[in-house]
Design an enzyme around this catalytic site. Structure first.
Site, short mmCIF file in Angstrom:
data_model
loop_
_atom_site.label_atom_id
_atom_site.label_comp_id
_atom_site.label_asym_id
_atom_site.label_seq_id
_atom_site.Cartn_x
_atom_site.Cartn_y
_atom_site.Cartn_z
N CYS A 1 0.86 -1.18 0.02
CA CYS A 1 0.08 -0.16 0.14
C CYS A 1 0.89 1.28 0.06
O CYS A 1 1.41 1.61 -1.00
CB CYS A 1 -1.00 -0.02 1.17
N ARG B 1 -12.06 6.79 -1.84
CA ARG B 1 -11.04 5.76 -1.22
C ARG B 1 -11.43 4.44 -1.40
O ARG B 1 -12.76 4.28 -1.61
CB ARG B 1 -11.40 6.02 0.41
N HIS C 1 -3.52 -5.50 2.45
CA HIS C 1 -3.09 -5.74 3.81
C HIS C 1 -3.87 -7.27 4.16
O HIS C 1 -4.60 -7.70 3.26
CB HIS C 1 -3.91 -4.77 4.66
#
Ligand code: GLN
Length: 370
Positions: A226, A260, A324
């Site tokens: 990320c 997002r 993640h």
């Protein structure tokens, strides 16, 4: 795709994704930095895997935090503090706030400064070094856990350590904070995710330090998640979307998307890599374009990834992803790919040792299927 898991899925992975609005734009809270600094472990401390999640003995994470010395007493070189961009004042949680470092150079030249590559001269060839250690020790470097470690990304370090030990390898792991020099003689470098300001500061410090670039140039494995993924590229979007120079060790360019991307992500890996379907969690504003010098790691089946239907990127021994989870806990095949890049072909683990990871994968993938 189920509603709870797939709110930004693309039915056609080839189409341009439009990331839907979500309410709030809060950044994820950071993990507390580790108190332990260095660690090592040996194959003699292998623990048997249990037959169920409850029965699996926990990883001996103390091994990674007690500072037990490595086989070769491996330590990062001492830092010359004056050579690094200054840390801004912290907000009491270890996070910088206020103005980013002047070296963040928003809008600056995306290429690393010349000085960064010449601080200690060229690094010796990584493969020669690893052979010189008998090929049985693998050196892991967890880069800037004080700035880059969200959503348990440090688990990637634990998983690599564990899977290396189960192959009889000795592991020397070192955690390098942002006020320390990054050693150039590691075998695998790990970077996690981070909020925008720590990400900008980390990029500035790593550019100034130069150790990670030298390691990558000499063939070290780099695995970046990320924010770490974005900052090893040519440039990424800062707080207001302004271009911020990255390390240029992976041919990607990131900017800020309109919204997002948050949620579960599932992606099918480039068949050339021989890694099963990826499962993970994503939370990022950034979108990423892959240049001709890199290839997409995977094609998105659910989620956002790079924002164009692809997810992550790789070239040589450098691999980045938005996942993640931690990514390597959910995707042990990816962990073994990285290890094999560092030490050569690996024997498969027996089924008992894979039980925990298999159950985690099954549970997560089932949660995202309709
Ligand atoms: N700050 C970056 C973004 O929002 C990375 C976030 C992260 O690492 N989770 O794109």
């Amino acid at each position: 795709m189920s509603e709870r898991a797939g709110r930004h899925a693309s039915e056609d992975p080839g189409e341009t994704l439009v990331i839907p609005a979500i309410t709030g734009d809060a950044e994820p809270p950071p993990e507390r930095p580790s108190t332990g600094r260095h660690a090592s472990s040996g194959a003699d401390r292998d623990r048997p895997a249990g037959s169920s999640l409850a029965a699996v003995p926990p990883l001996d994470t103390a091994d990674l935090t007690t500072g037990r010395s490595a086989a070769g007493q491996w330590r990062p070189p001492p830092v010359a503090e004056s050579s690094l961009p200054r840390l801004p004042a912290t907000n009491g949680h270890g996070l910088p706030h206020g103005q980013p470092s002047p070296d963040a150079r928003p809008g600056g030249d995306p290429q690393p400064p010349e000085a960064a590559a010449s601080q200690d001269g060229p690094a010796p060839d990584r493969r020669e070094r690893q052979r010189g250690r008998g090929g049985r020790e693998v050196r892991l470097v967890w880069v800037y856990p004080d700035l880059l470690s969200t959503y348990g990304d440090r688990g990637n370090l634990l998983v690599l350590t564990r899977r290396a030990e189960l192959r009889g390898l000795d592991v020397a792991a070192v955690e390098v904070n942002a006020d320390e020099r990054v050693p150039a003689d590691g075998d695998i470098y790990l970077l996690g995710g981070g909020e925008d300001l720590p990400q900008i500061l980390a990029a500035a410090r790593l550019r100034s330090d130069g150790g990670l670039q030298r390691a990558a140039e000499s063939g070290a494995v780099v695995f970046a998640v990320c924010a770490g993924y974005q900052l090893i590229g040519r440039q990424f979007g800062g707080v207001e979307g302004e271009p911020v120079a990255g390390l240029s060790i992976l041919d990607i360019t990131s900017g800020r998307g309109e919204r997002r991307g948050v949620g579960e992500i599932v992606a099918d890996v480039d068949p050339a890599l021989g890694v099963p379907r990826l499962t993970g969690f994503e939370n990022h504003q950034g979108v990423t374009q892959i240049g001709p010098g890199a290839r997409p790691l995977a094609r998105v089946a659910l989620g956002v990834g790079n924002g164009d239907g692809t997810e992550g990127a790789y070239a040589g021994n450098v691999l980045g992803t938005y996942l993640h989870g931690p990514a390597l806990a959910r995707n042990p095949g990816l962990a073994d790919l990285l290890l094999s890049w560092a030490v050569g072909p690996l024997a498969p683990l027996d089924a008992a040792a894979e039980n925990w990871a298999r159950r985690l994968r099954e549970e997560r993938l089932a949660a995202t299927s309709s």
